[in-house]
Design a protein around this motif. Structure first.
Motif: not given
Length: 174
Positions: A25-31, A142-143, A149-153, A157-161
């Motif tokens: 998830c974090r790598a996907l958002v970074d890319e 949506e995001f 800011e802080n889309v990864k977190d 974390s918050k939206r998808t757990d």
């Protein structure tokens, strides 16, 4: 002893799976954020209805292409291919896995000490990325359609757990 091992193994496997999905998830958002940043900010796309209203006008608006739904959807279809540029790093203290780029976007040398880079890692990461991109496509769009800011977190974390331990992951900068 066998009972204790039998009880511990499922949690270790669950943690590995969670580490993988969180990392994907974090790598996907970074890319996705990197790809968005590569688009000329002056490039626009026409959105709206191409029907002609009774008064002869059209309800068409020009929006920035980089964060348009059309562009984000296109990116989501191919972004998981980038997972082959990632490797797995295990934290020696917590034994948690994280995923880091092994090939930089701009060709600069990367510190690959302690990074495992093989077909198993990349195929697992790519598969996890594809399932996240498919399952959370609406949330990603949506995001990312708005600069936030802080889309990864917020997303991982918050939206998808997908990342329950995100507080322990260092915040990297693009």
């Amino acid at each position: 002893l066998a009972l204790a091992l039998a009880l511990l193994l499922p949690t270790a496997g669950a943690r590995r799976s969670q580490d993988l999905h969180c990392g994907a998830c974090r790598a996907l958002v970074d890319e996705l954020e990197w790809e968005i940043a590569q688009v000329d900010p002056r490039k626009t796309i026409q959105m709206g209805s191409f029907r002609i209203n009774p008064d002869g006008s059209q309800s068409v608006v020009e929006v920035p292409y980089a964060r348009s739904e059309a562009h984000l959807t296109e990116l989501l279809e191919r972004v998981c291919e980038k997972m082959k540029e990632y490797g797995e790093k295990v934290d020696p203290a917590t034994h948690r896995k994280s995923y880091v780029r092994v090939i930089s976007h701009d060709g600069t040398k990367m510190d690959l000490s302690g990074v495992k880079f093989d077909g198993d890692v990349t195929s697992s990461l790519k598969f996890a990325c594809e399932s996240i991109a498919e399952e959370y496509e609406d949330e990603l769009i949506e995001f990312l359609s708005h600069e936030a800011e802080n889309v990864k977190d917020r997303l991982c974390s918050k939206r998808t757990d997908l990342c329950d331990h995100a507080l322990h992951i260092p915040h990297d900068e693009l």
